[in-house]
Design a protein around this motif. Structure first.
Motif, PDB file in Angstrom:
ATOM      1  N   ARG A 190       0.836  -1.205   0.000  1.00 17.39           N
ATOM      2  CA  ARG A 190       0.000   0.000   0.000  1.00 17.39           C
ATOM      3  C   ARG A 190       0.870   1.255   0.000  1.00 17.39           C
ATOM      4  NH1 ARG A 190      -3.672  -3.024   3.296  1.00 17.39           N
ATOM      5  NH2 ARG A 190      -2.679  -2.287   5.226  1.00 17.39           N
ATOM      6  N   LEU A 191       1.979   1.195   0.741  1.00 19.49           N
ATOM      7  CA  LEU A 191       2.879   2.342   0.833  1.00 19.49           C
ATOM      8  C   LEU A 191       3.538   2.658  -0.507  1.00 19.49           C
ATOM      9  CD1 LEU A 191       4.386   4.460   2.601  1.00 19.49           C
ATOM     10  CD2 LEU A 191       6.101   2.694   3.051  1.00 19.49           C
ATOM     11  N   ILE A 192       4.027   1.625  -1.209  1.00 23.17           N
ATOM     12  CA  ILE A 192       4.741   1.855  -2.472  1.00 23.17           C
ATOM     13  C   ILE A 192       3.805   1.901  -3.673  1.00 23.17           C
ATOM     14  CG2 ILE A 192       6.832   0.781  -1.545  1.00 23.17           C
ATOM     15  CD1 ILE A 192       6.250  -1.685  -3.241  1.00 23.17           C
ATOM     16  N   GLY A 193       2.544   1.561  -3.449  1.00 27.92           N
ATOM     17  CA  GLY A 193       1.556   1.675  -4.514  1.00 27.92           C
ATOM     18  C   GLY A 193       1.618   0.586  -5.561  1.00 27.92           C
ATOM     19  N   ARG A 194       2.183  -0.553  -5.247  1.00 29.90           N
ATOM     20  CA  ARG A 194       2.260  -1.670  -6.199  1.00 29.90           C
ATOM     21  C   ARG A 194       2.590  -2.953  -5.440  1.00 29.90           C
ATOM     22  NH1 ARG A 194       5.437  -1.313 -10.607  1.00 29.90           N
ATOM     23  NH2 ARG A 194       5.032   0.912 -10.795  1.00 29.90           N
ATOM     24  N   SER A 195       2.398  -4.079  -6.122  1.00 24.51           N
ATOM     25  CA  SER A 195       2.758  -5.365  -5.527  1.00 24.51           C
ATOM     26  C   SER A 195       4.277  -5.479  -5.445  1.00 24.51           C
ATOM     27  CB  SER A 195       2.211  -6.529  -6.365  1.00 24.51           C
ATOM     28  OG  SER A 195       0.802  -6.493  -6.405  1.00 24.51           O
ATOM     29  N   ILE A 196       4.763  -6.141  -4.428  1.00 18.28           N
ATOM     30  CA  ILE A 196       6.197  -6.377  -4.327  1.00 18.28           C
ATOM     31  C   ILE A 196       6.601  -7.359  -5.431  1.00 18.28           C
ATOM     32  CG2 ILE A 196       8.043  -7.365  -2.899  1.00 18.28           C
ATOM     33  CD1 ILE A 196       6.527  -6.427  -0.450  1.00 18.28           C
ATOM     34  N   PRO A 197       7.526  -6.976  -6.286  1.00 16.34           N
ATOM     35  CA  PRO A 197       7.905  -7.848  -7.407  1.00 16.34           C
ATOM     36  C   PRO A 197       8.829  -8.971  -6.936  1.00 16.34           C
ATOM     37  CG  PRO A 197       9.289  -5.918  -7.394  1.00 16.34           C
ATOM     38  CD  PRO A 197       8.309  -5.728  -6.275  1.00 16.34           C
ATOM     39  N   GLU A 205      22.441   2.758   9.164  1.00 17.33           N
ATOM     40  CA  GLU A 205      22.932   2.976   7.805  1.00 17.33           C
ATOM     41  C   GLU A 205      23.048   1.658   7.035  1.00 17.33           C
ATOM     42  OE1 GLU A 205      26.719   4.987   5.411  1.00 17.33           O
ATOM     43  OE2 GLU A 205      26.660   5.015   7.600  1.00 17.33           O
ATOM     44  N   THR A 206      23.588   0.627   7.670  1.00 17.66           N
ATOM     45  CA  THR A 206      23.726  -0.669   7.004  1.00 17.66           C
ATOM     46  C   THR A 206      22.362  -1.268   6.694  1.00 17.66           C
ATOM     47  OG1 THR A 206      25.831  -1.085   8.120  1.00 17.66           O
ATOM     48  CG2 THR A 206      24.726  -2.981   7.168  1.00 17.66           C
ATOM     49  N   ILE A 207      21.437  -1.172   7.645  1.00 17.36           N
ATOM     50  CA  ILE A 207      20.091  -1.697   7.416  1.00 17.36           C
ATOM     51  C   ILE A 207      19.412  -0.950   6.267  1.00 17.36           C
ATOM     52  CG2 ILE A 207      17.783  -1.935   8.450  1.00 17.36           C
ATOM     53  CD1 ILE A 207      19.230  -2.437  11.143  1.00 17.36           C
ATOM     54  N   HIS A 208      19.618   0.367   6.201  1.00 21.10           N
ATOM     55  CA  HIS A 208      19.069   1.164   5.105  1.00 21.10           C
ATOM     56  C   HIS A 208      19.648   0.697   3.767  1.00 21.10           C
ATOM     57  CE1 HIS A 208      17.399   4.893   3.264  1.00 21.10           C
ATOM     58  NE2 HIS A 208      18.433   4.728   2.442  1.00 21.10           N
ATOM     59  N   ARG A 222      12.966   4.261  -3.302  1.00 25.42           N
ATOM     60  CA  ARG A 222      14.109   4.425  -2.389  1.00 25.42           C
ATOM     61  C   ARG A 222      13.813   5.500  -1.337  1.00 25.42           C
ATOM     62  NH1 ARG A 222      17.395   4.600  -7.132  1.00 25.42           N
ATOM     63  NH2 ARG A 222      18.178   2.526  -7.638  1.00 25.42           N
ATOM     64  N   LYS A 223      13.107   6.550  -1.751  1.00 25.87           N
ATOM     65  CA  LYS A 223      12.781   7.622  -0.810  1.00 25.87           C
ATOM     66  C   LYS A 223      11.822   7.158   0.281  1.00 25.87           C
ATOM     67  CE  LYS A 223      13.458  11.325  -4.201  1.00 25.87           C
ATOM     68  NZ  LYS A 223      12.823  12.416  -4.983  1.00 25.87           N
ATOM     69  N   LEU A 224      11.128   6.035   0.018  1.00 27.01           N
ATOM     70  CA  LEU A 224      10.172   5.507   0.998  1.00 27.01           C
ATOM     71  C   LEU A 224      10.807   4.499   1.954  1.00 27.01           C
ATOM     72  CD1 LEU A 224       7.122   4.915  -1.389  1.00 27.01           C
ATOM     73  CD2 LEU A 224       7.370   6.743   0.297  1.00 27.01           C
ATOM     74  N   ILE A 225      12.099   4.202   1.754  1.00 31.21           N
ATOM     75  CA  ILE A 225      12.755   3.177   2.567  1.00 31.21           C
ATOM     76  C   ILE A 225      12.667   3.471   4.062  1.00 31.21           C
ATOM     77  CG2 ILE A 225      15.029   2.212   3.167  1.00 31.21           C
ATOM     78  CD1 ILE A 225      15.567   1.969   0.190  1.00 31.21           C
ATOM     79  N   PRO A 226      12.872   4.717   4.532  1.00 26.89           N
ATOM     80  CA  PRO A 226      12.717   4.966   5.973  1.00 26.89           C
ATOM     81  C   PRO A 226      11.340   4.572   6.499  1.00 26.89           C
ATOM     82  CG  PRO A 226      13.850   6.800   4.934  1.00 26.89           C
ATOM     83  CD  PRO A 226      13.369   5.920   3.822  1.00 26.89           C
ATOM     84  N   GLN A 227      10.290   4.805   5.693  1.00 25.77           N
ATOM     85  CA  GLN A 227       8.949   4.439   6.112  1.00 25.77           C
ATOM     86  C   GLN A 227       8.759   2.922   6.088  1.00 25.77           C
ATOM     87  OE1 GLN A 227       7.544   7.858   3.353  1.00 25.77           O
ATOM     88  NE2 GLN A 227       5.715   7.240   4.484  1.00 25.77           N
ATOM     89  N   VAL A 228       9.374   2.271   5.068  1.00 26.47           N
ATOM     90  CA  VAL A 228       9.306   0.806   4.998  1.00 26.47           C
ATOM     91  C   VAL A 228       9.983   0.206   6.229  1.00 26.47           C
ATOM     92  CG1 VAL A 228      10.110  -1.228   3.743  1.00 26.47           C
ATOM     93  CG2 VAL A 228       9.182   0.717   2.478  1.00 26.47           C
ATOM     94  N   ASN A 229      11.149   0.752   6.570  1.00 20.81           N
ATOM     95  CA  ASN A 229      11.883   0.238   7.723  1.00 20.81           C
ATOM     96  C   ASN A 229      11.093   0.468   9.011  1.00 20.81           C
ATOM     97  OD1 ASN A 229      13.910  -0.942   9.180  1.00 20.81           O
ATOM     98  ND2 ASN A 229      15.246   0.835   9.176  1.00 20.81           N
ATOM     99  N   LYS A 230      10.401   1.590   9.092  1.00 21.46           N
ATOM    100  CA  LYS A 230       9.587   1.858  10.273  1.00 21.46           C
ATOM    101  C   LYS A 230       8.459   0.825  10.395  1.00 21.46           C
ATOM    102  CE  LYS A 230       7.161   5.605  12.666  1.00 21.46           C
ATOM    103  NZ  LYS A 230       6.727   7.024  12.588  1.00 21.46           N
ATOM    104  N   LEU A 231       7.876   0.457   9.257  1.00 24.49           N
ATOM    105  CA  LEU A 231       6.831  -0.564   9.260  1.00 24.49           C
ATOM    106  C   LEU A 231       7.368  -1.914   9.724  1.00 24.49           C
ATOM    107  CD1 LEU A 231       4.858   0.055   5.931  1.00 24.49           C
ATOM    108  CD2 LEU A 231       3.905   0.100   8.234  1.00 24.49           C
ATOM    109  N   MET A 232       8.580  -2.250   9.246  1.00 19.65           N
ATOM    110  CA  MET A 232       9.163  -3.555   9.557  1.00 19.65           C
ATOM    111  C   MET A 232       9.860  -3.566  10.917  1.00 19.65           C
ATOM    112  SD  MET A 232      10.706  -4.483   5.790  1.00 19.65           S
ATOM    113  CE  MET A 232      10.991  -6.207   6.157  1.00 19.65           C
ATOM    114  N   ASN A 233      10.251  -2.359  11.393  1.00 23.67           N
ATOM    115  CA  ASN A 233      10.881  -2.214  12.709  1.00 23.67           C
ATOM    116  C   ASN A 233      12.103  -3.140  12.852  1.00 23.67           C
ATOM    117  OD1 ASN A 233      11.182  -1.135  15.285  1.00 23.67           O
ATOM    118  ND2 ASN A 233       9.940  -2.721  16.234  1.00 23.67           N
ATOM    119  N   ILE A 234      13.001  -3.068  11.866  1.00 21.78           N
ATOM    120  CA  ILE A 234      14.185  -3.927  11.865  1.00 21.78           C
ATOM    121  C   ILE A 234      15.245  -3.335  12.776  1.00 21.78           C
ATOM    122  CG2 ILE A 234      16.036  -4.904  10.438  1.00 21.78           C
ATOM    123  CD1 ILE A 234      14.062  -4.740   8.066  1.00 21.78           C
TER     124      ILE A 234
END
Length: 234
Positions: free
Chosen positions: A158-165, A193-196, A217-229
């Motif tokens: 939903r965040l990236i607006g497409r299915s994960i390929p 930084e490494t996780i990013h 790529r600009k959404l990666i911080p939000q993706v990481n927040k969702l995954m809480n890695i």
């Protein structure tokens, strides 16, 4: 020994502090029972990590507040390390036996990977385990297992607006996966930084149009927040 409660908690190893603090709050303080627990400490004189068995009682003041812990501490490090080693060997053999049984039954690769992933999640207490196999050209790693019904996957889509390929990560010199492949003992990443950079590598898959890689790529911080890695073991 006889210590104030604060001084006692201070020598408890960081791995055990929350567990021991919760135990004192919920069990000992709540029921005024004797203290009887195995936990790790940091030895004051040399900083060594030791396993101990603590047995004692809390002393309370007139206001019924704990002020001292009185009792005995026994160093059980050698026994504890032996127990941990035996458990690890047992877990390893259990995993190997499960995989051998699955192969003997003629299970397909997807089923074996699913079984392997489930057992590793249990062994490491991790959020998830992902497997990769070399691509046909040998220059990529192809992700083998992703659950399209998982709630986190749905949130990311939903965040990236497409299915994960399909994910085929290029093995570029100096990249995270390149360093993993060169490492003899694997890598542990805990810094942001490494996780990013690790997450950024997934946007290089050939199954994602180049035009959308930059915006994702600009959404990666939000993706990481969702995954809480917090960490990655590779």
């Amino acid at each position: 020994y006889s210590h104030s409660v604060e001084n006692w908690v201070a020598v408890v190893h960081p791995d055990s502090q929350k567990k021991m603090s919760d135990y004192c709050t919920n069990e000992v303080l709540g029921k005024h029972i004797r203290f009887d627990k195995e936990y790790k400490i940091v030895r004051k004189n040399d900083g060594a990590e030791r396993w101990v068995h603590g047995l004692g009682e809390l002393e309370f003041n007139a206001q019924n507040q704990p002020v001292k812990m009185r009792g005995t501490i026994q160093d059980i490090t050698e026994r504890k390390l032996t127990e941990i080693e035996i458990k690890e060997r047992t877990d390893d053999m259990g995993l190997i036996n499960s995989l051998n049984e699955a192969i003997s039954r003629g299970e397909n690769l997807d089923s074996i990977i699913k079984l392997f992933a489930e057992r590793l999640v249990q062994a490491f207490g991790s959020y998830a385990t992902t497997f990769y196999l070399p691509g046909p050209d040998g220059n990529t790693l192809v992700m083998q297992n992703i659950d399209p019904t998982h709630a986190t996957v749905k949130h990311i889509e939903r965040l990236i607006g497409r299915s994960i390929p399909q994910i085929e990560v290029p093995i570029r010199e100096g990249s995270y996966f390149h360093r993993v492949l060169l490492s003899e003992h694997g890598l542990l990443a805990t810094d942001a930084e490494t996780i990013h950079n690790w997450l950024e590598g997934f946007t290089e898959t050939g199954h994602l149009p180049k035009a959308v890689r930059g915006p994702i790529r600009k959404l990666i911080p939000q993706v990481n927040k969702l995954m809480n890695i917090r960490s990655i073991i590779s």
